[in-house]
Write a protein that holds these residues in place. Structure first.
Motif, PDB file in Angstrom:
ATOM      1  N   ILE A 281     -10.505  50.620   8.041  1.00 15.38           N
ATOM      2  CA  ILE A 281     -10.470  49.155   7.491  1.00 15.38           C
ATOM      3  C   ILE A 281     -11.727  48.389   7.826  1.00 15.38           C
ATOM      4  CG2 ILE A 281      -8.884  47.160   7.889  1.00 15.38           C
ATOM      5  CD1 ILE A 281      -6.585  48.932   7.763  1.00 15.38           C
ATOM      6  N   GLY A 282     -12.211  48.419   9.138  1.00 18.33           N
ATOM      7  CA  GLY A 282     -13.285  47.898   9.581  1.00 18.33           C
ATOM      8  C   GLY A 282     -14.585  47.981   8.666  1.00 18.33           C
ATOM      9  N   LYS A 283     -14.563  49.321   8.407  1.00 18.32           N
ATOM     10  CA  LYS A 283     -15.741  49.770   7.511  1.00 18.32           C
ATOM     11  C   LYS A 283     -15.726  49.033   6.088  1.00 18.32           C
ATOM     12  CE  LYS A 283     -16.765  54.050   9.690  1.00 18.32           C
ATOM     13  NZ  LYS A 283     -16.653  55.647   9.589  1.00 18.32           N
ATOM     14  N   ILE A 284     -14.376  48.901   5.542  1.00 18.48           N
ATOM     15  CA  ILE A 284     -14.236  48.321   4.223  1.00 18.48           C
ATOM     16  C   ILE A 284     -14.712  46.806   4.198  1.00 18.48           C
ATOM     17  CG2 ILE A 284     -12.792  47.658   2.319  1.00 18.48           C
ATOM     18  CD1 ILE A 284     -11.308  50.490   2.866  1.00 18.48           C
ATOM     19  N   VAL A 285     -14.035  46.174   5.341  1.00 16.45           N
ATOM     20  CA  VAL A 285     -14.164  44.826   5.577  1.00 16.45           C
ATOM     21  C   VAL A 285     -15.658  44.357   5.734  1.00 16.45           C
ATOM     22  CG1 VAL A 285     -13.665  42.817   7.042  1.00 16.45           C
ATOM     23  CG2 VAL A 285     -12.000  44.275   6.562  1.00 16.45           C
ATOM     24  N   HIS A 286     -16.593  44.937   6.432  1.00  8.65           N
ATOM     25  CA  HIS A 286     -17.803  44.879   6.729  1.00  8.65           C
ATOM     26  C   HIS A 286     -18.841  45.564   5.639  1.00  8.65           C
ATOM     27  CE1 HIS A 286     -16.048  44.350  10.850  1.00  8.65           C
ATOM     28  NE2 HIS A 286     -16.632  43.116  10.613  1.00  8.65           N
ATOM     29  N   GLY A 287     -18.225  46.031   4.651  1.00  7.60           N
ATOM     30  CA  GLY A 287     -19.066  46.328   3.446  1.00  7.60           C
ATOM     31  C   GLY A 287     -19.871  47.354   3.774  1.00  7.60           C
ATOM     32  N   GLU A 288     -19.475  48.499   4.764  1.00  9.63           N
ATOM     33  CA  GLU A 288     -20.150  49.768   5.040  1.00  9.63           C
ATOM     34  C   GLU A 288     -19.982  50.722   3.973  1.00  9.63           C
ATOM     35  OE1 GLU A 288     -19.684  50.544   9.016  1.00  9.63           O
ATOM     36  OE2 GLU A 288     -19.599  48.635   9.866  1.00  9.63           O
ATOM     37  N   ILE A 289     -18.450  50.375   3.559  1.00  9.97           N
ATOM     38  CA  ILE A 289     -18.113  51.746   2.307  1.00  9.97           C
ATOM     39  C   ILE A 289     -17.435  50.639   1.078  1.00  9.97           C
ATOM     40  CG2 ILE A 289     -17.730  53.626   3.816  1.00  9.97           C
ATOM     41  CD1 ILE A 289     -14.733  52.852   3.940  1.00  9.97           C
ATOM     42  N   PRO A 290     -17.498  51.226  -0.182  1.00  6.79           N
ATOM     43  CA  PRO A 290     -17.177  50.299  -1.177  1.00  6.79           C
ATOM     44  C   PRO A 290     -15.842  50.439  -1.062  1.00  6.79           C
ATOM     45  CG  PRO A 290     -17.812  52.510  -1.815  1.00  6.79           C
ATOM     46  CD  PRO A 290     -18.069  52.546  -0.659  1.00  6.79           C
ATOM     47  N   ARG A 291     -15.215  49.251  -1.786  1.00  9.30           N
ATOM     48  CA  ARG A 291     -13.806  48.851  -1.924  1.00  9.30           C
ATOM     49  C   ARG A 291     -13.295  49.864  -2.982  1.00  9.30           C
ATOM     50  NH1 ARG A 291     -11.421  44.458   0.792  1.00  9.30           N
ATOM     51  NH2 ARG A 291     -12.999  43.237   1.844  1.00  9.30           N
ATOM     52  N   VAL A 292     -13.920  49.995  -3.984  1.00  5.31           N
ATOM     53  CA  VAL A 292     -13.183  50.896  -5.348  1.00  5.31           C
ATOM     54  C   VAL A 292     -14.222  52.378  -4.960  1.00  5.31           C
ATOM     55  CG1 VAL A 292     -12.961  51.152  -7.482  1.00  5.31           C
ATOM     56  CG2 VAL A 292     -12.833  48.921  -6.423  1.00  5.31           C
ATOM     57  N   ARG A 293     -13.422  53.120  -4.724  1.00  9.62           N
ATOM     58  CA  ARG A 293     -14.033  54.585  -4.440  1.00  9.62           C
ATOM     59  C   ARG A 293     -13.852  55.490  -6.007  1.00  9.62           C
ATOM     60  NH1 ARG A 293     -12.170  59.423  -0.449  1.00  9.62           N
ATOM     61  NH2 ARG A 293     -14.308  60.319  -0.018  1.00  9.62           N
ATOM     62  N   SER A 294     -14.799  55.789  -6.246  1.00  8.98           N
ATOM     63  CA  SER A 294     -14.971  56.679  -7.662  1.00  8.98           C
ATOM     64  C   SER A 294     -14.407  55.810  -8.688  1.00  8.98           C
ATOM     65  CB  SER A 294     -14.136  58.021  -7.273  1.00  8.98           C
ATOM     66  OG  SER A 294     -14.917  58.809  -6.441  1.00  8.98           O
ATOM     67  N   PRO A 295     -14.834  54.651  -8.970  1.00  2.00           N
ATOM     68  CA  PRO A 295     -14.432  53.810 -10.253  1.00  2.00           C
ATOM     69  C   PRO A 295     -14.073  54.839 -11.455  1.00  2.00           C
ATOM     70  CG  PRO A 295     -16.574  53.157  -9.425  1.00  2.00           C
ATOM     71  CD  PRO A 295     -16.162  54.082  -8.424  1.00  2.00           C
ATOM     72  N   LEU A 296     -15.119  55.356 -11.868  1.00  5.95           N
ATOM     73  CA  LEU A 296     -14.663  56.136 -13.298  1.00  5.95           C
ATOM     74  C   LEU A 296     -13.642  56.980 -13.223  1.00  5.95           C
ATOM     75  CD1 LEU A 296     -18.645  56.971 -14.206  1.00  5.95           C
ATOM     76  CD2 LEU A 296     -17.104  54.820 -14.944  1.00  5.95           C
ATOM     77  N   VAL A 297     -13.394  57.733 -12.290  1.00  9.43           N
ATOM     78  CA  VAL A 297     -12.141  58.739 -12.077  1.00  9.43           C
ATOM     79  C   VAL A 297     -10.728  58.088 -11.926  1.00  9.43           C
ATOM     80  CG1 VAL A 297     -11.191  60.506 -10.385  1.00  9.43           C
ATOM     81  CG2 VAL A 297     -13.572  60.577 -10.910  1.00  9.43           C
ATOM     82  N   LEU A 298     -11.074  56.706 -11.128  1.00  5.90           N
ATOM     83  CA  LEU A 298      -9.842  56.039 -11.039  1.00  5.90           C
ATOM     84  C   LEU A 298      -9.565  55.561 -12.536  1.00  5.90           C
ATOM     85  CD1 LEU A 298      -7.747  54.284  -9.520  1.00  5.90           C
ATOM     86  CD2 LEU A 298      -9.407  52.707  -9.319  1.00  5.90           C
TER      87      LEU A 298
END
Length: 323
Positions: A281-298
């Motif tokens: 959660i900390g990584k998402i909040v600080h922008g270290e990983i994207p909020r939407v993962r694999s948007p095309l697959v989703l």
């Protein structure tokens, strides 16, 4: 209270939207007499197909659904559960395996297990994914202010509730002011667990959103930014709460197991412990990983789970099978 009844109602509505004539028959009791009444009601109608949705609360432990292929023409069966049945209950579906026009499942794993027990049925087994049972009524909101962390699902034992609460506790210890909400229903008869949930919620500032209407659930999910859904047996195609969160644009953290299909493993973040979840959660909040993962697959997979797409697939199966 019955997920299969909810599924049936939503499928019927979507089928009607495509122009099909649909009647949902709710039997007071599953008996030979009631099934014969349905047969007489539609006697002589060659344009009718019968589709059993199994199991539902009204069916109970009745064996009569297994004999439908001997009584009704053009019979289709959707098995929403099969793996969890004991061997005698599995054998109820011997006749459908032989005579049903098609047997439909929500995922490949259950289909493969059915084929193991009834190998002669392989050519008539099909998979149609379940749809989102919480219609998206409001667009997701861009993150602003504190994060909003949610759990959505049954609030009872063996649902990962302790995992969620422990994660929020770790976050509070780290100084997090994120909002936390649990959306669902408490089993009030389990007083010890209810006390645990309510006491933990009060201590950690977790808001309990209980017994909401589908519209209110949609509104609450549209306000959420991150969902933590720590299913003990892993996320799978049958997890409607995960589908609802994904459809509402919420970043989903959940448990991955051998039952997790490839597409869900691609669009959700795996977590294994409360410490792991708090760090993710900390990584998402600080922008270290994207909020939407694999948007095309989703986007592709959610489109396949649209109720109108599911209805069109059912019509294709009917028309292909019943000449």
């Amino acid at each position: 209270m019955c997920g299969v009844a909810d599924y049936t109602g939503r499928l019927a509505t979507a089928l009607r939207d495509t122009g099909a004539s649909v009647t949902v028959e709710y039997l007071d009791s599953w008996s030979f007499r009631h099934i014969m009444e349905i047969r007489r009601r539609y006697a002589g109608r060659k344009d009718v197909v019968f589709h059993l949705q199994y199991p539902s609360l009204s069916i109970g432990k009745s064996m009569s659904p297994g004999f439908l292929p001997l009584v009704l023409p053009n019979i289709f069966v959707t098995l929403h559960e099969f793996r969890i049945f004991h061997i005698l209950r599995k054998m109820v579906f011997l006749l459908p395996s032989l005579f049903a026009k098609a047997v439909i499942f929500s995922n490949d794993e259950e289909k493969a297990l059915f084929a193991y027990y009834f190998p002669w049925s392989r050519k008539r087994l099909m998979v149609v994914p379940i749809g989102n049972n919480i219609p998206r009524l409001a667009p997701g909101k861009a993150p602003s202010g504190p994060e909003r962390i949610v759990y959505f699902g049954q609030i009872s034992r063996n649902k990962g509730i302790e995992f969620f609460i422990d994660t929020i506790a770790r976050m509070r210890e780290g100084g997090s002011v994120a909002e936390a909400r649990m959306i669902g229903a408490l089993v009030e008869t389990d007083t010890d667990f209810v006390d645990y949930v309510r006491n933990s919620a009060g201590r950690l500032g977790i808001e309990l959103k209980l017994n909401l209407s589908p519209e209110a659930v949609s509104e609450t999910l549209s306000e959420a930014t991150i969902a933590l859904l720590p299913f003990p047996d892993g996320v799978s195609n049958k997890r409607g709460s995960a589908l609802a969160c994904l459809d509402h644009g919420v970043s989903v953290l959940t448990t991955h197991t051998e039952r997790t299909p490839e597409w869900l493993a691609e669009v959700t973040y795996p977590v294994t412990s409360p410490d792991d979840a708090a760090a993710m959660i900390g990584k998402i909040v600080h922008g270290e990983i994207p909020r939407v993962r694999s948007p095309l697959v989703l986007e592709r997979e959610m489109a396949a789970r649209d109720w109108h797409a599911i209805a069109r697939e059912h019509l294709r199966i009917y028309q292909q099978t019943v000449r």
